[in-house]
Design a protein around this motif. Structure first.
Motif, PDB file in Angstrom:
ATOM      1  N   GLU A 188       0.849  -1.185  -0.145  1.00  0.00           N
ATOM      2  CA  GLU A 188      -0.007   0.134  -0.107  1.00  0.00           C
ATOM      3  C   GLU A 188       0.779   1.260   0.149  1.00  0.00           C
ATOM      4  O   GLU A 188       1.759   1.252   0.694  1.00  0.00           O
ATOM      5  N   VAL A 189       0.474   2.189  -0.781  1.00  0.00           N
ATOM      6  CA  VAL A 189       1.410   3.534  -1.066  1.00  0.00           C
ATOM      7  C   VAL A 189       0.291   4.647  -0.824  1.00  0.00           C
ATOM      8  O   VAL A 189      -0.640   4.834  -1.605  1.00  0.00           O
ATOM      9  N   SER A 190       0.788   5.633   0.075  1.00  0.00           N
ATOM     10  CA  SER A 190      -0.132   6.804   0.173  1.00  0.00           C
ATOM     11  C   SER A 190       0.681   7.899   0.094  1.00  0.00           C
ATOM     12  O   SER A 190       1.488   7.978   0.659  1.00  0.00           O
ATOM     13  N   ALA A 191       0.452   8.917  -0.963  1.00  0.00           N
ATOM     14  CA  ALA A 191       1.430   9.969  -1.074  1.00  0.00           C
ATOM     15  C   ALA A 191       0.788  11.401  -0.842  1.00  0.00           C
ATOM     16  O   ALA A 191      -0.542  11.534  -1.234  1.00  0.00           O
ATOM     17  N   LEU A 192       1.572  12.263  -0.325  1.00  0.00           N
ATOM     18  CA  LEU A 192       1.006  13.801  -0.340  1.00  0.00           C
ATOM     19  C   LEU A 192       2.281  14.596  -0.834  1.00  0.00           C
ATOM     20  O   LEU A 192       3.373  14.020  -0.475  1.00  0.00           O
ATOM     21  N   GLY A 193       2.161  15.425  -1.665  1.00  0.00           N
ATOM     22  CA  GLY A 193       3.100  16.367  -2.263  1.00  0.00           C
ATOM     23  C   GLY A 193       2.775  17.717  -1.743  1.00  0.00           C
ATOM     24  O   GLY A 193       1.970  18.353  -1.343  1.00  0.00           O
ATOM     25  N   SER A 194       3.970  18.692  -2.070  1.00  0.00           N
ATOM     26  CA  SER A 194       3.912  20.001  -1.916  1.00  0.00           C
ATOM     27  C   SER A 194       4.717  20.826  -2.717  1.00  0.00           C
ATOM     28  O   SER A 194       5.680  20.203  -3.424  1.00  0.00           O
ATOM     29  N   ASN A 195       4.472  22.099  -2.860  1.00  0.00           N
ATOM     30  CA  ASN A 195       5.270  23.185  -3.717  1.00  0.00           C
ATOM     31  C   ASN A 195       5.595  24.403  -2.839  1.00  0.00           C
ATOM     32  O   ASN A 195       4.959  25.172  -2.970  1.00  0.00           O
ATOM     33  N   LEU A 196       6.534  24.059  -2.127  1.00  0.00           N
ATOM     34  CA  LEU A 196       6.895  25.036  -1.122  1.00  0.00           C
ATOM     35  C   LEU A 196       8.460  25.534  -1.353  1.00  0.00           C
ATOM     36  O   LEU A 196       9.063  26.824  -0.745  1.00  0.00           O
ATOM     37  N   VAL A 197       9.094  25.071  -2.431  1.00  0.00           N
ATOM     38  CA  VAL A 197      10.590  25.308  -2.465  1.00  0.00           C
ATOM     39  C   VAL A 197      10.755  26.323  -3.641  1.00  0.00           C
ATOM     40  O   VAL A 197      11.360  27.236  -3.822  1.00  0.00           O
ATOM     41  N   SER A 198      10.074  25.842  -4.802  1.00  0.00           N
ATOM     42  CA  SER A 198      10.500  26.333  -6.047  1.00  0.00           C
ATOM     43  C   SER A 198       9.167  26.849  -7.011  1.00  0.00           C
ATOM     44  O   SER A 198       8.547  25.749  -7.457  1.00  0.00           O
ATOM     45  N   ASP A 199       8.987  27.937  -7.460  1.00  0.00           N
ATOM     46  CA  ASP A 199       8.082  28.168  -8.300  1.00  0.00           C
ATOM     47  C   ASP A 199       8.017  27.470  -9.913  1.00  0.00           C
ATOM     48  O   ASP A 199       7.209  27.234 -10.468  1.00  0.00           O
ATOM     49  N   GLU A 200       9.554  27.415 -10.001  1.00  0.00           N
ATOM     50  CA  GLU A 200       9.696  26.896 -11.587  1.00  0.00           C
ATOM     51  C   GLU A 200       9.482  25.362 -11.493  1.00  0.00           C
ATOM     52  O   GLU A 200       9.184  25.094 -12.547  1.00  0.00           O
TER      53      GLU A 200
END
Lengths: 330, 330, 330, 330
Positions: A188-200
């Motif tokens: 089982e795999v559960s993922a959350l992602g974020s974009n806090l480092v680089s707008d590019e």
């Protein structure tokens, strides 16, 4: 004397060339890169013949093994030609960005994949390997929880990101393999992602931070925390927790020096910054395992199938990220 | 309920008053200080009667024990009157600055000194006490080497220094007793001093840094390193080394927080600065031992003779400093 | 390409041969040992010519530098012949056990000693060197106190002890040089020794534990604590304390792994045991400095005179041990 | 003098009674428990009146504040009666196991909830509070990732588990509040659970290990790892990672002693085992904040609404566990 050719003279190819040159009992037989300047420079640095034709290595019957360190899209072709030519292959991760293509290669090669070792160097890190061995020996009883924290000092150029296959297949794949190294099969795999480092990076459609939770077939839980940027260096830690205790691997420092002053106490130096410094002993040990595999004819570890499984976990993480649901890996 | 009177309401008297007030089973019977404002303030803070006459405590038959926390020159008189009045006495270090006067007091009191406990609070520090107990239990085999590092955050006022009896009798006496706590009898003392901290201290004829080496009767070696000033706080560490290993006590921190950033990693907060913060648990445990001594009639530890022995070591250190030769303590 | 010959194929000669072989820009020109088997084995291991005649190296004009790693009594002769033959010399410590002979050699060679670097490898340890540089840069203000703890895992064979010149000249000489690296000139030496480790060593007339206190010309105090045996490995630590704070170098571990269980928490692996493992980076850096000295013609550091001064401190420690008084080194 | 009554004389009620008794400026006005023996014992221990009738406290106009430490099902009733009687209330978590009942209570009390402080003591732990303050002050830049590891030494009795509302509402609720303390509002909750510790717990329908991932409104990611059993004690750690670095709080130890021997080095003692030892300073600081709230009339923190929000996260975790999908909390 085991003779090894290196295909690809980029950053990672040089690491392997350097390891081979420094290993007694191994010889850097020839290096290849389609860019002449690169091939020549690495060849001359290590006193080895160089070529811009991969065939000169693949067709050379005196060469026992090859290291595939070329761009990802060429991996399947080069490793297939290598094993068909009777050579042992150490292939950098990932085998390919496309799981279907990996499966096709697997079907195509059959048992010949038994000559392919995957370049998941972290399995050979002395600290991680020590923990794995001690978990295996029962020092913490049954493994129950695994915590992996893995942060790069800084994001690679956006051009790299765009061709990388995304954070899960490019960066976390190392941690996913490390989790499998401890957990075995993942269900089982559960993922959350974020974009806090680089707008590019966000503009390129990728995430730059992530948390993935895995469940092993034995019910164990693992978390992997990734970031593309870390102010204090290359943050690479692991904790294995079980019934009888915990084994933890901390970061690595260039010295043991600690400073105490009016504002701060026992302050250490920045963590080893660059992955090549941090994992030099791991690359050396990985190469030693590859040479051992050539010398003894033993099956490789990590194997082609380990490479396939880590990619499947990365794909499952991507699907979980998209759907918000836990995913069973393919 | 054990009723205790406190003689002297300066800094250290307040510590003891606070400990007594916080101890279930003990009662702060009365506090004394010749300065009315001091006596009143401590009394009111802890809800205890106060007086400017020591006799009001010494002559009170309902008081079981006294804490002598007055200026050093009054210790011999007050402790003598205390034990003669049938009270148990906890006397702050040193008994006196003059070894001859201590010996005279000893001869005068005879077995009555069995009612006097010396205020060497570091023996009760949980970390030092734990090491002592484990050394006693054989965890490191025979003790061979002892390293004590003891640095104050900042030098006291020069007026204090001038009346203190000098670094060895005022400051290092704690470490000398701690060394005896581990080594037992000391047969050789060798001292070097330095003046690197304060011109004022040098002008007053005292040193502000020192290294003293001791040899125990069993041949063990100990070093004590002192400084009157330490930028990162109150540096109080000890290492006991023996055949089977080492037990080390590090500094104490107000939190477990560590900061990692671009310039420094795992940086801790300043060490607990003030001796009262650092040794609060030690003062509490010391008082508990005193109450236990009162309750059971057991012999005190550390004893009057321990106080005498530490002073003799301080004197030996002074002589070694003057002569440049190792000295056998009196 | 700097060509270097190695004189002496014992344990320490092999370390240097290994360093040279691993250094790009250096070539192991030839190795010498009077015992043919030793010379051959080291030569074959590193693919270098070997000889049982030192002259074959000393007389070879293509050789730029020599490493003198032969038994101590041969050092003066070989280093003298080396510099006379125009070669740079890296000489293992000590120059000789007899200070008079060292002084005679110094007088004899005059400025030629400017071609002799002493093998005090600890100056090149990354942690110690980092502290030295930061002290030099003023990070802790003026240096005031130095604490060196240096314990070997286990005593060498008694035959070695008997020829070693004793603990101070054989073992502590490294720490004495390290103290000079920080303090500069030393004006006072005070020593205590102990026999708690080995009856055999006592019977041979040597001590097996010691504490030496030094005073630098600037008034700074240093302690060195030595033991011939340490249960947890090769205990090598240093603390530099000054007005603004402290820089401390702890022990080195093979991994960063820590175990927490029911009885113990955060337990690390044994300290790197063998001096060759602990100081491998130091030996490499030392060799790099030697090559740099050859390439640039710069004066060596540590120098012949540093070797002489450390020996003088060891002799002063012996005298202090005998007399019980502090000694001014010759 | 602030007069405080304690409702409930179980384990946690005693902690608060002890804190109140030890706080200058506060007075333990009366303690209540329906079980006479419990009420009497706590009352006598702290020299306070006791009662088996809650009304004796709720109706006493001289009492300024109450601590609700009774069984969870009674919380809503007692806190409501307390605030209606004009008292400040410190209510142990959770307000109730049923979110609907909490919402009804909120609607019922309206602004009177401004007199209710929730007993999330970890916000007052010196290390966690220090990190929170430093994050607030910008020391690590924007917060990006939070890692909370929280493991109990041993599972409570199965009877407790059965009435507890399950791991998320009973145990992790502390960590969920701690996450909110750092992240603010949480917009996404994803949970995995495991049963590796106790068959009995599984039979009772609860999990005994869990990993929950949270996303804050600002995009930050947090993981919480829980286990009902931990061999080395009460494992309570937190790391806050941001653009400029990381602040980490490690475990707490009873002493600073470390042992090095042949098999292990720098081994510490077991972590403080029992939650009351680990969080004693936190309970004291929590009570001080409650007294401050009474004295100043300030709004409470953590508030009733914080209690409601943490419960909503626990419910969301339960739903995610059941559905395998990420959940937006109610």
């Amino acid at each position: 004397m085991v003779r090894i050719g290196v295909l690809g003279c980029g950053r990672i190819g040089r690491v392997h060339a350097d390891s081979i040159a420094a290993t007694r009992g191994a010889e850097l037989a020839r290096v290849f890169d389609p860019i002449e300047a690169s091939a020549r420079e690495v060849g001359e640095t290590y006193g080895a013949p160089w070529t811009t034709s991969a065939a000169e290595i693949l067709d050379d019957p005196t060469i026992d093994g090859i290291v595939v360190a070329s761009p990802t899209p060429t991996h399947v072709d080069l490793l297939s030609r290598g094993v068909r030519a009777g050579k042992a292959v150490l292939c950098e991760k990932p085998i390919d960005l496309d799981l279907a293509r990996v499966d096709a290669c697997r079907a195509d090669l059959g048992d010949l994949t038994d000559r392919v070792m995957l370049g998941f160097n972290r399995r050979f890190d002395p600290s991680f390997a020590d923990i794995r061995a001690r978990v295996g020996a029962g020092e913490i009883g049954g493994l129950e929880q695994l915590v992996i924290i893995s942060r790069d000092p800084a994001a690679p150029p956006i051009s790299y990101i765009e061709a990388s296959g995304g954070l899960f297949r490019d960066m976390m794949i190392h941690d996913l393999d490390l989790a499998r190294f401890f957990l075995g099969d993942v269900v089982e795999v559960s993922a959350l992602g974020s974009n806090l480092v680089s707008d590019e990076i966000a503009a390129a459609g990728d995430i730059d931070g992530a948390v993935v939770t895995l469940r092993g077939a034995g019910g164990q839980l693992a978390t992997i925390t990734n970031s593309r940027r870390c102010a204090f260096g290359y943050d690479q830690r692991l904790e294995a927790f079980g019934e009888l205790g915990m084994l933890a691997a901390g970061n690595q420092y260039p010295t043991s020096v600690r400073f105490s002053g009016a504002a701060r106490t026992e302050a250490g130096p920045p963590v080893l910054h660059f992955f090549l410094d941090r994992y030099t002993p791991a690359y050396r040990a990985e190469l030693a395992a590859f040479i051992q595999m050539i010398a003894t004819g033993a099956k490789p570890s990590p194997s082609f199938d380990d490479g396939r499984a880590a990619l499947a976990l990365a794909d499952a993480a991507n699907e979980s990220l998209r759907t918000g649901a836990a995913v069973k890996p393919a």
